[in-house]
Design a protein around this motif. Structure first.
Motif, PDB file in Angstrom:
ATOM      1  N   LEU A  79       0.836  -1.207   0.000  1.00 24.20           N
ATOM      2  CA  LEU A  79       0.000   0.000   0.000  1.00 24.20           C
ATOM      3  C   LEU A  79       0.869   1.255   0.000  1.00 24.20           C
ATOM      4  CD1 LEU A  79      -2.747  -1.054   2.565  1.00 24.20           C
ATOM      5  CD2 LEU A  79      -3.098  -0.598   0.129  1.00 24.20           C
ATOM      6  N   GLY A  80       1.936   1.226   0.781  1.00 25.29           N
ATOM      7  CA  GLY A  80       2.833   2.383   0.859  1.00 25.29           C
ATOM      8  C   GLY A  80       3.564   2.658  -0.442  1.00 25.29           C
ATOM      9  N   ALA A  81       3.878   1.595  -1.173  1.00 25.38           N
ATOM     10  CA  ALA A  81       4.580   1.727  -2.454  1.00 25.38           C
ATOM     11  C   ALA A  81       3.602   1.846  -3.616  1.00 25.38           C
ATOM     12  CB  ALA A  81       5.501   0.528  -2.660  1.00 25.38           C
ATOM     13  N   ASP A  82       2.315   1.825  -3.333  1.00 29.00           N
ATOM     14  CA  ASP A  82       1.252   1.918  -4.332  1.00 29.00           C
ATOM     15  C   ASP A  82       1.340   0.797  -5.368  1.00 29.00           C
ATOM     16  OD1 ASP A  82      -1.134   3.178  -5.091  1.00 29.00           O
ATOM     17  OD2 ASP A  82      -0.107   4.298  -6.678  1.00 29.00           O
ATOM     18  N   ARG A  83       1.706  -0.397  -4.880  1.00 30.11           N
ATOM     19  CA  ARG A  83       1.711  -1.570  -5.763  1.00 30.11           C
ATOM     20  C   ARG A  83       0.301  -2.153  -5.823  1.00 30.11           C
ATOM     21  NH1 ARG A  83       6.441  -2.720  -2.776  1.00 30.11           N
ATOM     22  NH2 ARG A  83       5.406  -4.393  -1.675  1.00 30.11           N
ATOM     23  N   PRO A  84      -0.096  -2.702  -6.954  1.00 30.07           N
ATOM     24  CA  PRO A  84      -1.439  -3.290  -7.068  1.00 30.07           C
ATOM     25  C   PRO A  84      -1.621  -4.464  -6.104  1.00 30.07           C
ATOM     26  CG  PRO A  84      -0.467  -2.999  -9.233  1.00 30.07           C
ATOM     27  CD  PRO A  84       0.629  -2.747  -8.219  1.00 30.07           C
ATOM     28  N   LEU A  85      -2.813  -4.550  -5.541  1.00 24.22           N
ATOM     29  CA  LEU A  85      -3.192  -5.686  -4.703  1.00 24.22           C
ATOM     30  C   LEU A  85      -4.251  -6.491  -5.441  1.00 24.22           C
ATOM     31  CD1 LEU A  85      -3.636  -4.182  -1.119  1.00 24.22           C
ATOM     32  CD2 LEU A  85      -1.613  -5.248  -2.104  1.00 24.22           C
ATOM     33  N   ALA A  86      -4.162  -7.796  -5.306  1.00 23.29           N
ATOM     34  CA  ALA A  86      -5.182  -8.682  -5.858  1.00 23.29           C
ATOM     35  C   ALA A  86      -6.482  -8.475  -5.080  1.00 23.29           C
ATOM     36  CB  ALA A  86      -4.721 -10.132  -5.745  1.00 23.29           C
ATOM     37  N   PRO A  87      -7.615  -8.776  -5.691  1.00 22.50           N
ATOM     38  CA  PRO A  87      -8.896  -8.637  -4.982  1.00 22.50           C
ATOM     39  C   PRO A  87      -8.927  -9.370  -3.633  1.00 22.50           C
ATOM     40  CG  PRO A  87      -9.302  -8.943  -7.309  1.00 22.50           C
ATOM     41  CD  PRO A  87      -7.817  -9.138  -7.103  1.00 22.50           C
ATOM     42  N   ALA A  88      -8.354 -10.561  -3.556  1.00 21.41           N
ATOM     43  CA  ALA A  88      -8.337 -11.295  -2.282  1.00 21.41           C
ATOM     44  C   ALA A  88      -7.542 -10.536  -1.225  1.00 21.41           C
ATOM     45  CB  ALA A  88      -7.767 -12.696  -2.474  1.00 21.41           C
ATOM     46  N   ASP A  89      -6.476  -9.879  -1.638  1.00 19.37           N
ATOM     47  CA  ASP A  89      -5.699  -9.100  -0.678  1.00 19.37           C
ATOM     48  C   ASP A  89      -6.450  -7.847  -0.236  1.00 19.37           C
ATOM     49  OD1 ASP A  89      -3.444 -10.747  -0.309  1.00 19.37           O
ATOM     50  OD2 ASP A  89      -2.634 -10.089  -2.231  1.00 19.37           O
ATOM     51  N   TRP A  90      -7.186  -7.212  -1.148  1.00 16.36           N
ATOM     52  CA  TRP A  90      -8.031  -6.086  -0.743  1.00 16.36           C
ATOM     53  C   TRP A  90      -9.055  -6.556   0.283  1.00 16.36           C
ATOM     54  CZ3 TRP A  90      -6.699  -1.387  -0.882  1.00 16.36           C
ATOM     55  CH2 TRP A  90      -5.957  -0.858  -1.945  1.00 16.36           C
ATOM     56  N   ALA A  91      -9.635  -7.741   0.076  1.00 16.77           N
ATOM     57  CA  ALA A  91     -10.602  -8.277   1.033  1.00 16.77           C
ATOM     58  C   ALA A  91      -9.931  -8.516   2.385  1.00 16.77           C
ATOM     59  CB  ALA A  91     -11.226  -9.566   0.502  1.00 16.77           C
ATOM     60  N   ARG A  92      -8.731  -9.065   2.382  1.00 15.96           N
ATOM     61  CA  ARG A  92      -7.990  -9.287   3.638  1.00 15.96           C
ATOM     62  C   ARG A  92      -7.725  -7.965   4.345  1.00 15.96           C
ATOM     63  NH1 ARG A  92      -5.217 -12.905   0.050  1.00 15.96           N
ATOM     64  NH2 ARG A  92      -5.693 -15.046   0.640  1.00 15.96           N
ATOM     65  N   VAL A  93      -7.262  -6.971   3.609  1.00 17.89           N
ATOM     66  CA  VAL A  93      -6.957  -5.663   4.184  1.00 17.89           C
ATOM     67  C   VAL A  93      -8.211  -5.050   4.794  1.00 17.89           C
ATOM     68  CG1 VAL A  93      -6.310  -3.277   3.613  1.00 17.89           C
ATOM     69  CG2 VAL A  93      -4.955  -5.176   2.724  1.00 17.89           C
ATOM     70  N   LEU A  94      -9.313  -5.076   4.059  1.00 17.86           N
ATOM     71  CA  LEU A  94     -10.545  -4.467   4.545  1.00 17.86           C
ATOM     72  C   LEU A  94     -11.054  -5.178   5.793  1.00 17.86           C
ATOM     73  CD1 LEU A  94     -12.747  -2.369   4.263  1.00 17.86           C
ATOM     74  CD2 LEU A  94     -13.908  -3.908   2.657  1.00 17.86           C
ATOM     75  N   LEU A  95     -11.123  -6.494   5.770  1.00 16.90           N
ATOM     76  CA  LEU A  95     -11.634  -7.234   6.921  1.00 16.90           C
ATOM     77  C   LEU A  95     -10.711  -7.083   8.129  1.00 16.90           C
ATOM     78  CD1 LEU A  95     -13.846  -8.998   8.042  1.00 16.90           C
ATOM     79  CD2 LEU A  95     -12.692 -10.989   7.055  1.00 16.90           C
ATOM     80  N   ALA A  96      -9.406  -7.132   7.906  1.00 18.78           N
ATOM     81  CA  ALA A  96      -8.458  -6.945   9.005  1.00 18.78           C
ATOM     82  C   ALA A  96      -8.595  -5.555   9.612  1.00 18.78           C
ATOM     83  CB  ALA A  96      -7.032  -7.185   8.512  1.00 18.78           C
ATOM     84  N   THR A  97      -8.856  -4.560   8.779  1.00 20.04           N
ATOM     85  CA  THR A  97      -9.047  -3.192   9.264  1.00 20.04           C
ATOM     86  C   THR A  97     -10.336  -3.078  10.062  1.00 20.04           C
ATOM     87  OG1 THR A  97      -7.794  -2.257   7.420  1.00 20.04           O
ATOM     88  CG2 THR A  97      -9.322  -0.774   8.554  1.00 20.04           C
ATOM     89  N   GLU A  98     -11.420  -3.634   9.535  1.00 22.88           N
ATOM     90  CA  GLU A  98     -12.704  -3.579  10.237  1.00 22.88           C
ATOM     91  C   GLU A  98     -12.588  -4.218  11.622  1.00 22.88           C
ATOM     92  OE1 GLU A  98     -15.470  -3.885   6.202  1.00 22.88           O
ATOM     93  OE2 GLU A  98     -15.023  -5.692   7.358  1.00 22.88           O
ATOM     94  N   ILE A  99     -11.983  -5.375  11.682  1.00 19.28           N
ATOM     95  CA  ILE A  99     -11.892  -6.103  12.953  1.00 19.28           C
ATOM     96  C   ILE A  99     -10.959  -5.400  13.932  1.00 19.28           C
ATOM     97  CG2 ILE A  99     -11.081  -8.244  14.042  1.00 19.28           C
ATOM     98  CD1 ILE A  99     -12.238  -9.709  11.554  1.00 19.28           C
TER      99      ILE A  99
END
Length: 148
Positions: A79-99
């Motif tokens: 995220l800091g380097a603005d590299r693309p994330l796969a959809p599954a990784d976006w889901a992991r990031v979002l859920l980890a953030t919510e929790i």
């Protein structure tokens, strides 16, 4: 790679943050700088005050709690380097953030403002914005783990 890492991942390979062949998006394509900063800060909490067991980590799409901590660092860097994330990784990031933001049992919870310096109200407004922006990307993972 240590023996512990090989035990956690089938075939002995630690999965890449974005898997080849998966269409990924960079944070700058989807989110504001403040929203990206929020996600990066939330991921940092998993290596600090947040407490996650293996079952919850697996439910979030990680191999176990240690994989969550390890991947959180990789995802933060991406995220800091603005590299693309796969959809599954976006889901992991979002859920980890919510929790980590909401849960006082597993995440930072009521200590969020103290440990992050971010007040609850602006955090939830920003998180809602992130949820809306990522909805199309993470929709295939609704109701199931990004690791499935």
């Amino acid at each position: 790679m240590t023996g512990r890492e090989a035990d956690r991942h089938p075939g002995g390979a630690v999965p890449a943050v974005s898997m080849p062949g998966e269409r990924g998006a960079a944070a700058s394509e989807l989110l504001t700088e403040d929203e990206t900063r929020l996600l990066r800060r939330a991921l940092l909490e998993w290596g600090g005050p947040a407490r996650c067991g293996d079952r919850l980590a697996v439910g979030m799409g990680f191999a176990d709690a240690q994989d969550l901590v390890d991947r959180a660092h990789l995802l933060r860097d991406a995220l800091g380097a603005d590299r693309p994330l796969a959809p599954a990784d976006w889901a992991r990031v979002l859920l980890a953030t919510e929790i980590v933001f909401v849960s006082d049992l597993a995440g930072t919870g009521v200590e969020w403002p103290t440990t992050t310096g971010l007040a609850d109200e602006p955090t939830i407004r920003m998180l809602r914005s992130v949820q809306r922006k990522l909805a199309g990307t993470v929709r295939p993972f609704y109701g199931r783990s990004p690791g499935d």
